[in-house]
Design a protein around this motif. Structure first.
Motif, PDB file in Angstrom:
ATOM      1  N   LYS A 169      -9.289  -2.044   9.610  1.00  0.00           N
ATOM      2  CA  LYS A 169      -9.428  -0.640   9.972  1.00  0.00           C
ATOM      3  C   LYS A 169      -8.510   0.267   9.165  1.00  0.00           C
ATOM      4  CE  LYS A 169      -9.404   2.431  14.001  1.00  0.00           C
ATOM      5  NZ  LYS A 169      -9.191   2.525  15.471  1.00  0.00           N
ATOM      6  N   LYS A 170      -7.304  -0.198   8.875  1.00  0.00           N
ATOM      7  CA  LYS A 170      -6.285   0.679   8.311  1.00  0.00           C
ATOM      8  C   LYS A 170      -6.028   0.493   6.811  1.00  0.00           C
ATOM      9  CE  LYS A 170      -5.218   2.618  12.254  1.00  0.00           C
ATOM     10  NZ  LYS A 170      -5.395   4.077  12.483  1.00  0.00           N
ATOM     11  N   VAL A 171      -6.458  -0.639   6.251  1.00  0.00           N
ATOM     12  CA  VAL A 171      -6.118  -0.939   4.859  1.00  0.00           C
ATOM     13  C   VAL A 171      -7.346  -0.824   3.965  1.00  0.00           C
ATOM     14  CG1 VAL A 171      -5.209  -2.679   3.280  1.00  0.00           C
ATOM     15  CG2 VAL A 171      -4.275  -2.489   5.597  1.00  0.00           C
ATOM     16  N   THR A 172      -7.222  -0.048   2.909  1.00  0.00           N
ATOM     17  CA  THR A 172      -8.261   0.046   1.883  1.00  0.00           C
ATOM     18  C   THR A 172      -7.609   0.067   0.511  1.00  0.00           C
ATOM     19  OG1 THR A 172      -8.274   2.466   1.951  1.00  0.00           O
ATOM     20  CG2 THR A 172      -9.837   1.325   3.391  1.00  0.00           C
ATOM     21  N   ILE A 173      -8.301  -0.477  -0.467  1.00  0.00           N
ATOM     22  CA  ILE A 173      -7.771  -0.508  -1.832  1.00  0.00           C
ATOM     23  C   ILE A 173      -7.596   0.901  -2.382  1.00  0.00           C
ATOM     24  CG2 ILE A 173      -8.250  -1.269  -4.193  1.00  0.00           C
ATOM     25  CD1 ILE A 173      -9.687  -3.670  -3.051  1.00  0.00           C
ATOM     26  N   LYS A 174      -8.458   1.838  -1.961  1.00  0.00           N
ATOM     27  CA  LYS A 174      -8.373   3.214  -2.446  1.00  0.00           C
ATOM     28  C   LYS A 174      -7.049   3.877  -2.073  1.00  0.00           C
ATOM     29  CE  LYS A 174     -13.357   4.157  -2.426  1.00  0.00           C
ATOM     30  NZ  LYS A 174     -14.440   5.007  -1.863  1.00  0.00           N
ATOM     31  N   LYS A 175      -6.462   3.417  -0.980  1.00  0.00           N
ATOM     32  CA  LYS A 175      -5.207   4.017  -0.524  1.00  0.00           C
ATOM     33  C   LYS A 175      -3.979   3.362  -1.152  1.00  0.00           C
ATOM     34  CE  LYS A 175      -7.071   5.451   3.957  1.00  0.00           C
ATOM     35  NZ  LYS A 175      -6.990   5.273   5.431  1.00  0.00           N
ATOM     36  N   PHE A 176      -4.202   2.370  -2.000  1.00  0.00           N
ATOM     37  CA  PHE A 176      -3.082   1.730  -2.687  1.00  0.00           C
ATOM     38  C   PHE A 176      -2.519   2.672  -3.738  1.00  0.00           C
ATOM     39  CE2 PHE A 176      -1.321  -0.786  -6.181  1.00  0.00           C
ATOM     40  CZ  PHE A 176      -0.408  -1.575  -5.496  1.00  0.00           C
ATOM     41  N   ASN A 177      -1.223   2.911  -3.683  1.00  0.00           N
ATOM     42  CA  ASN A 177      -0.557   3.832  -4.603  1.00  0.00           C
ATOM     43  C   ASN A 177       0.384   3.027  -5.493  1.00  0.00           C
ATOM     44  OD1 ASN A 177       1.488   5.696  -5.663  1.00  0.00           O
ATOM     45  ND2 ASN A 177       0.523   7.226  -4.346  1.00  0.00           N
ATOM     46  N   ARG A 178       0.070   2.980  -6.785  1.00  0.00           N
ATOM     47  CA  ARG A 178       0.828   2.142  -7.713  1.00  0.00           C
ATOM     48  C   ARG A 178       2.271   2.616  -7.858  1.00  0.00           C
ATOM     49  NH1 ARG A 178       1.856   2.249 -13.098  1.00  0.00           N
ATOM     50  NH2 ARG A 178       0.604   4.141 -13.341  1.00  0.00           N
ATOM     51  N   ILE A 179       2.474   3.929  -7.948  1.00  0.00           N
ATOM     52  CA  ILE A 179       3.836   4.460  -8.087  1.00  0.00           C
ATOM     53  C   ILE A 179       4.649   4.178  -6.836  1.00  0.00           C
ATOM     54  CG2 ILE A 179       5.201   6.564  -8.372  1.00  0.00           C
ATOM     55  CD1 ILE A 179       2.891   7.699 -10.033  1.00  0.00           C
ATOM     56  N   LEU A 180       4.014   4.374  -5.673  1.00  0.00           N
ATOM     57  CA  LEU A 180       4.683   4.072  -4.410  1.00  0.00           C
ATOM     58  C   LEU A 180       5.035   2.590  -4.336  1.00  0.00           C
ATOM     59  CD1 LEU A 180       5.604   4.756  -1.532  1.00  0.00           C
ATOM     60  CD2 LEU A 180       3.222   4.465  -0.783  1.00  0.00           C
ATOM     61  N   ALA A 181       4.127   1.749  -4.807  1.00  0.00           N
ATOM     62  CA  ALA A 181       4.362   0.302  -4.787  1.00  0.00           C
ATOM     63  C   ALA A 181       5.592  -0.061  -5.624  1.00  0.00           C
ATOM     64  CB  ALA A 181       3.138  -0.445  -5.294  1.00  0.00           C
ATOM     65  N   MET A 182       5.735   0.573  -6.775  1.00  0.00           N
ATOM     66  CA  MET A 182       6.895   0.304  -7.632  1.00  0.00           C
ATOM     67  C   MET A 182       8.191   0.754  -6.949  1.00  0.00           C
ATOM     68  SD  MET A 182       5.739  -1.254 -10.246  1.00  0.00           S
ATOM     69  CE  MET A 182       7.196  -1.197 -11.286  1.00  0.00           C
ATOM     70  N   ASN A 183       8.133   1.920  -6.287  1.00  0.00           N
ATOM     71  CA  ASN A 183       9.319   2.398  -5.564  1.00  0.00           C
ATOM     72  C   ASN A 183       9.671   1.463  -4.413  1.00  0.00           C
ATOM     73  OD1 ASN A 183       9.553   4.655  -7.223  1.00  0.00           O
ATOM     74  ND2 ASN A 183       8.282   5.940  -5.898  1.00  0.00           N
ATOM     75  N   MET A 184       8.648   0.999  -3.716  1.00  0.00           N
ATOM     76  CA  MET A 184       8.865   0.054  -2.614  1.00  0.00           C
ATOM     77  C   MET A 184       9.437  -1.260  -3.138  1.00  0.00           C
ATOM     78  SD  MET A 184       5.570   0.414  -0.104  1.00  0.00           S
ATOM     79  CE  MET A 184       5.593   1.560   1.270  1.00  0.00           C
ATOM     80  N   PHE A 185       8.915  -1.691  -4.246  1.00  0.00           N
ATOM     81  CA  PHE A 185       9.370  -2.944  -4.847  1.00  0.00           C
ATOM     82  C   PHE A 185      10.861  -2.853  -5.191  1.00  0.00           C
ATOM     83  CE2 PHE A 185       9.629  -6.117  -8.294  1.00  0.00           C
ATOM     84  CZ  PHE A 185       9.021  -7.191  -7.652  1.00  0.00           C
ATOM     85  N   SER A 186      11.244  -1.715  -5.794  1.00  0.00           N
ATOM     86  CA  SER A 186      12.645  -1.509  -6.173  1.00  0.00           C
ATOM     87  C   SER A 186      13.549  -1.449  -4.946  1.00  0.00           C
ATOM     88  CB  SER A 186      12.785  -0.217  -6.987  1.00  0.00           C
ATOM     89  OG  SER A 186      12.025  -0.295  -8.178  1.00  0.00           O
ATOM     90  N   TYR A 187      13.057  -0.791  -3.890  1.00  0.00           N
ATOM     91  CA  TYR A 187      13.841  -0.680  -2.659  1.00  0.00           C
ATOM     92  C   TYR A 187      13.934  -2.027  -1.945  1.00  0.00           C
ATOM     93  CZ  TYR A 187      15.313   1.066   1.940  1.00  0.00           C
ATOM     94  OH  TYR A 187      16.005   1.287   3.106  1.00  0.00           O
ATOM     95  N   GLY A 188      12.844  -2.808  -1.995  1.00  0.00           N
ATOM     96  CA  GLY A 188      12.760  -4.036  -1.215  1.00  0.00           C
ATOM     97  C   GLY A 188      13.491  -5.230  -1.808  1.00  0.00           C
ATOM     98  N   ILE A 189      13.627  -5.274  -3.139  1.00  0.00           N
ATOM     99  CA  ILE A 189      14.251  -6.444  -3.773  1.00  0.00           C
ATOM    100  C   ILE A 189      15.679  -6.684  -3.273  1.00  0.00           C
ATOM    101  CG2 ILE A 189      15.182  -7.307  -5.954  1.00  0.00           C
ATOM    102  CD1 ILE A 189      12.638  -6.490  -7.309  1.00  0.00           C
ATOM    103  N   PRO A 190      16.535  -5.668  -3.217  1.00  0.00           N
ATOM    104  CA  PRO A 190      17.882  -5.928  -2.676  1.00  0.00           C
ATOM    105  C   PRO A 190      17.856  -6.440  -1.234  1.00  0.00           C
ATOM    106  CG  PRO A 190      17.824  -3.832  -3.827  1.00  0.00           C
ATOM    107  CD  PRO A 190      16.410  -4.275  -3.695  1.00  0.00           C
ATOM    108  N   ILE A 191      16.927  -5.902  -0.419  1.00  0.00           N
ATOM    109  CA  ILE A 191      16.800  -6.375   0.962  1.00  0.00           C
ATOM    110  C   ILE A 191      16.331  -7.829   0.978  1.00  0.00           C
ATOM    111  CG2 ILE A 191      15.595  -6.041   3.156  1.00  0.00           C
ATOM    112  CD1 ILE A 191      15.440  -3.081   2.526  1.00  0.00           C
ATOM    113  N   MET A 192      15.398  -8.148   0.071  1.00  0.00           N
ATOM    114  CA  MET A 192      14.919  -9.534  -0.036  1.00  0.00           C
ATOM    115  C   MET A 192      16.075 -10.476  -0.374  1.00  0.00           C
ATOM    116  SD  MET A 192      12.564 -11.242  -2.982  1.00  0.00           S
ATOM    117  CE  MET A 192      13.957 -11.066  -4.095  1.00  0.00           C
ATOM    118  N   LEU A 193      16.905 -10.080  -1.321  1.00  0.00           N
ATOM    119  CA  LEU A 193      18.050 -10.915  -1.701  1.00  0.00           C
ATOM    120  C   LEU A 193      18.999 -11.097  -0.518  1.00  0.00           C
ATOM    121  CD1 LEU A 193      18.790  -9.471  -5.257  1.00  0.00           C
ATOM    122  CD2 LEU A 193      17.648 -11.625  -4.693  1.00  0.00           C
TER     123      LEU A 193
END
Length: 485
Positions: free
Chosen positions: A218-242
């Motif tokens: 219901k809530k997830v669609t490929i059209k709503k995927f934001n590549r720039i947002l994904a990169m920002n999330m990735f950068s924010y999430g890596i330190p938390i992952m570590l």
């Protein structure tokens, strides 16, 4: 007060969904410690210890990342959700493909060359569990504690039914050759009784995925995927992952090494008693389920720090009460939850519990660097904790005569992490008033003193616990009354 009331109701509902599965697991803990030898129980706990480290890596800190980006004004909530779910799905799928192709090598390297099916089942468990992380976080964010708890309860009921059936019930339908019998025959053809537990977990994880699937559809669609947002999330999430990986190492390295360098028997006892000590992490998790989304919501308000400080104080207060009550009744808990042959490691329980309480305080205070988008601070602090954990375990293997050293390592590691975070935070962000700090120190010393006396004079345990609760009620009467209101 309305905000506190809503927070309390949500925490209670989350607690039901979290506590019920844990109660069931502790019932099974008694069964497993009676049914299995200590070396067999060691295999069971070792597989979960290994998997927790892998899950820490695959999560990529995306749950905290989701919470953080959800409340940034320049991001649409639906785009944030779709982006983070698709990221998690891609990471998990890549892991599953690679791991299945390397299954024989990985099982041999871990010492399970006779049981590659353990790894196959755990790869699937990890895959489905990581996919479910963000949808379950979505339920928390959207104030759906009842749905969250229902999914958790259904999940544990499925797992429990399969375990009970595989261990007992199949005998009653052996002659009738029903579908359930053939299912048992099929499971039994590729694994053993330890594997029954992993198989049940795998099916329940699959069931959990199907329960959250409507949210994804219901809530997830490929059209709503934001590549720039994904990169920002990735950068924010890596330190938390570590930081998450570091936490997983702190929690599981001792059990992994004790099994491989000492004996499965000792590791079985150590792991079973460690689960009793994990009562404190149970308290931490319940508190976190209700509080963490609230922390991020309040981060925009001018009085946010006041809320954070008061809630952290309350967390410490109830954590210490919990600590005294568990340690004061440890013989009762051990009698009902763990078979007597595992009791040799009882002395680790108060040490590990206090370490987990330090971790809980650290987790509450860590919100400060998350809401200012500096998760790397947590990574550095976690690495300090990992270094201390490694240091104590090296000492352990040099001395090679006491499983108490890793327990003290856990306490020292989490205590050091809390101290470093507090020193940094006091200079840069939060400033607890002197009176609160003084009261916290007094509470810690008083609780430790009571537990120490109880350990020396178990006959006075009930009287000392009553005395402790009476004094706490007198000292914190006003705060407790306001909390209840």
């Amino acid at each position: 007060m309305n905000l506190y009331k809503k927070l309390a109701i949500q925490t209670i509902l989350y607690s039901i969904g979290f506590i019920f599965p844990k109660i069931v697991n502790y019932v099974f803990l008694k069964f497993f410690t009676v049914f299995f030898k200590r070396e067999e129980f060691s295999l069971y706990t070792d597989m979960y210890a290994l998997s927790f480290i892998v899950i820490g890596f695959l999560s990529f800190g995306l749950e905290n990342t989701y919470f953080r980006f959800l409340y940034k004004k320049n991001y649409n909530k639906e785009i944030v959700f779709s982006t983070v779910v698709i990221m998690q799905l891609l990471i998990s799928s890549f892991f599953l493909i690679i791991s299945i192709n390397l299954i024989n090598y990985l099982s041999f390297a871990a010492g399970y060359h006779n049981h590659p099916e353990y790894f196959l089942m755990f790869f699937l468990i990890i895959f489905f569990d990581t996919i479910c992380i963000i949808p379950m976080a979505w339920l928390r964010v959207n104030d759906k504690p009842l749905q969250y708890s229902t999914i958790n309860i259904i999940n544990i009921l499925i797992q429990s039914f399969i375990i009970i059936y595989l261990f007992f019930c199949y005998k009653n339908i052996y002659e009738n050759k029903t579908l359930f019998f053939f299912i048992f025959k099929w499971v039994n053809s590729f694994t053993d009784k330890i594997g029954y537990i992993f198989f049940a977990n795998m099916i329940s994880s699959l069931g959990n995925f199907f329960l959250i699937l409507p949210i994804l559809l219901k809530k997830v669609t490929i059209k709503k995927f934001n590549r720039i947002l994904a990169m920002n999330m990735f950068s924010y999430g890596i330190p938390i992952m570590l930081g998450t990986i570091a936490f997983s190492i702190n929690e599981n390295l001792d059990k992994i090494l004790i099994k491989r360098y000492i004996s499965d028997e000792i590791n079985g006892s150590y792991s079973a008693c460690y689960k009793i000590a994990a009562f404190m992490s149970l308290y931490l998790r319940i508190f976190k389920l209700g509080i963490e989304p609230f922390f991020f919501k309040k981060s925009k308000d001018s009085d946010a720090i006041l809320y954070y400080e008061e809630i952290t104080y309350i967390f410490i207060l109830f954590g210490l009460i919990f600590y005294v009550l568990i340690c004061g009744n440890i013989n009762i808990f051990m009698k009902f939850l763990i078979d007597e042959k595992y009791h040799v490691a009882i002395p680790i329980i108060p040490i590990i519990m206090m370490g987990n309480l330090f971790l809980g305080v650290y987790t509450n205070l860590s919100i400060f660097y998350k809401i200012i988008d500096k998760p790397l601070i947590g990574t550095y602090i976690s690495l300090i904790g990992v270094f201390i954990t490694f240091l104590f375990n090296v000492i352990f293997f040099i001395s090679n005569n006491s499983f108490m050293i890793p327990a003290w390592g856990t306490l020292t590691s989490y205590g050091s992490m809390l101290t470093v975070l507090y020193i940094w935070g006091k200079k840069n962000f939060f400033k607890f008033c002197y009176k609160k700090i003084r009261n916290i120190i007094i509470h810690f010393l008083f609780a430790l003193f009571i537990v120490f006396i109880i350990k020396k004079e178990m006959k006075l345990s009930f009287l000392l616990q009553f005395l402790y609760l009476t004094i706490i009620l007198f000292l914190e009467k006003k705060r407790l009354i306001n909390l209840i209101k």
